[in-house]
Enzyme design. Structure first.
Site, PDB file in Angstrom:
ATOM      1  N   ASP A   1      48.181  50.662  29.237  1.00  0.00           N
ATOM      2  CA  ASP A   1      47.614  49.957  30.577  1.00  0.00           C
ATOM      3  C   ASP A   1      47.256  48.628  30.349  1.00  0.00           C
ATOM      4  O   ASP A   1      45.896  48.566  29.960  1.00  0.00           O
ATOM      5  CB  ASP A   1      47.048  50.868  31.365  1.00  0.00           C
ATOM      6  CG  ASP A   1      46.948  50.381  32.799  1.00  0.00           C
ATOM      7  OD1 ASP A   1      46.989  49.086  33.109  1.00  0.00           O
ATOM      8  OD2 ASP A   1      46.710  51.204  33.779  1.00  0.00           O
TER       9      ASP A   1
ATOM     10  N   ASP B   1      54.021  44.786  26.332  1.00  0.00           N
ATOM     11  CA  ASP B   1      54.709  43.785  26.995  1.00  0.00           C
ATOM     12  C   ASP B   1      54.112  42.978  27.819  1.00  0.00           C
ATOM     13  O   ASP B   1      54.766  41.899  28.664  1.00  0.00           O
ATOM     14  CB  ASP B   1      55.983  44.625  27.599  1.00  0.00           C
ATOM     15  CG  ASP B   1      55.322  45.567  28.604  1.00  0.00           C
ATOM     16  OD1 ASP B   1      54.223  45.873  28.443  1.00  0.00           O
ATOM     17  OD2 ASP B   1      55.832  45.753  29.849  1.00  0.00           O
TER      18      ASP B   1
ATOM     19  N   LYS C   1      44.231  42.543  36.495  1.00  0.00           N
ATOM     20  CA  LYS C   1      43.457  41.925  37.273  1.00  0.00           C
ATOM     21  C   LYS C   1      42.017  41.808  36.490  1.00  0.00           C
ATOM     22  O   LYS C   1      41.686  42.648  35.668  1.00  0.00           O
ATOM     23  CB  LYS C   1      43.035  42.625  38.360  1.00  0.00           C
ATOM     24  CG  LYS C   1      44.426  42.640  39.473  1.00  0.00           C
ATOM     25  CD  LYS C   1      43.877  43.324  40.558  1.00  0.00           C
ATOM     26  CE  LYS C   1      45.332  43.429  41.365  1.00  0.00           C
ATOM     27  NZ  LYS C   1      45.092  44.487  42.737  1.00  0.00           N
TER      28      LYS C   1
END
Length: 196
Positions: A111, A147, A115
Site C-alpha cells: 500500500d 507501481d 497522502k
C-alpha cells in the site's frame, strides 16, 4: 491504562506466542528461508517456491481469504516448501526466534499510503530496515517493487540512507511472474538491496 488497551496488549502477546510456535515448527529446521511481506493471494511466491524447491518460503498477509487462497495453491501443487500465514508484520518480526534468518525478503506492491499525512503508515521505514538487517543472512537481499512513483522514490531514499543496506543497481530480479493484479498496472519499478 484502560481495560480495552490492556486487553489489546494481552491479545497481541498471545498472537506473538502463537507466531513464535508456528515459526519454530515450520521454519526453524529449514536451511534457506525466503519471506514475502504482503503476499496477497500467493501468486508470486507459489511460482517462486516451485522454481526454488531448496528454499523454505513463507508469505504473510493480513487478509484471511488471501492466506486461504495461497495455502490452497501450495496444497494443490504439493509444495512442501511453501506456507502462507495470516500475520501483522511487526508481530511476525517480533516473534522470530533468535538465529532464524532469511536469505531473501520480497515486498511487492505494498500500500503506497499516498497522502503525506499517512506516510507514517508505510511499511518501508528506517526501523523496518534495521530490523530487516537483524533477521537476514549476511548475503541476503531485499527485493522491492511498486507501481507508485512516490513510494519508489521513498524506498530509494530510505534504503540509501540506511547504514545496513545498499541498492545493487545491476542486480537481476530473481523471478518474473505476471499475475492478474500486476497485469492491471501500466508500469512498475523495482530495486534490489543487499546488506552493506
Amino acid at each position: 491504562m484502560s481495560e480495552g488497551y490492556q486487553e489489546a496488549l494481552r491479545q497481541r502477546a498471545e498472537r506473538i506466542v502463537r507466531l513464535r510456535e508456528w515459526q519454530q515448527e515450520h521454519l526453524a529446521r529449514a536451511e534457506r528461508r525466503v519471506l514475502e511481506i504482503g503476499c496477497g493471494h500467493g501468486h508470486f511466491l507459489t511460482t517462486y517456491a516451485t522454481a526454488n524447491p531448496e528454499q523454505s518460503c513463507v508469505g504473510i498477509d493480513l487478509v484471511t481469504k488471501r492466506i486461504d487462497k495461497g495455502n490452497a495453491k501450495a496444497e494443490k501443487r504439493n509444495l512442501g516448501n511453501l506456507r502462507f500465514l495470516k500475520a501483522e508484520l511487526s508481530e511476525f518480526l517480533e516473534a522470530l526466534p533468535e538465529g532464524l534468518l532469511f536469505e531473501r525478503v520480497f515486498m511487492l506492491f505494498p500500500d503506497p499510503w499516498p497522502k503525506k499525512r499517512h506516510f507514517k503508515n508505510r511499511m518501508l521505514q528506517p526501523a523496518f530496515l534495521e530490523r530487516l538487517a537483524e533477521i537476514t543472512t549476511a548475503d541476503a537481499d531485499f527485493c522491492f517493487r511498486t507501481d507508485h512513483e512516490g513510494l519508489f522514490a521513498w524506498g530509494v531514499e530510505h534504503i540509501e540512507a540506511s547504514p545496513q543496506w545498499a541498492i545493487k543497481a545491476d542486480a537481476e530480479w530473481p523471478l518474473e511472474e505476471r499475475s492478474y493484479f500486476q497485469d492491471l498496472m501500466d508500469s512498475w519499478q523495482s530495486l534490489i538491496a543487499v546488506k552493506a
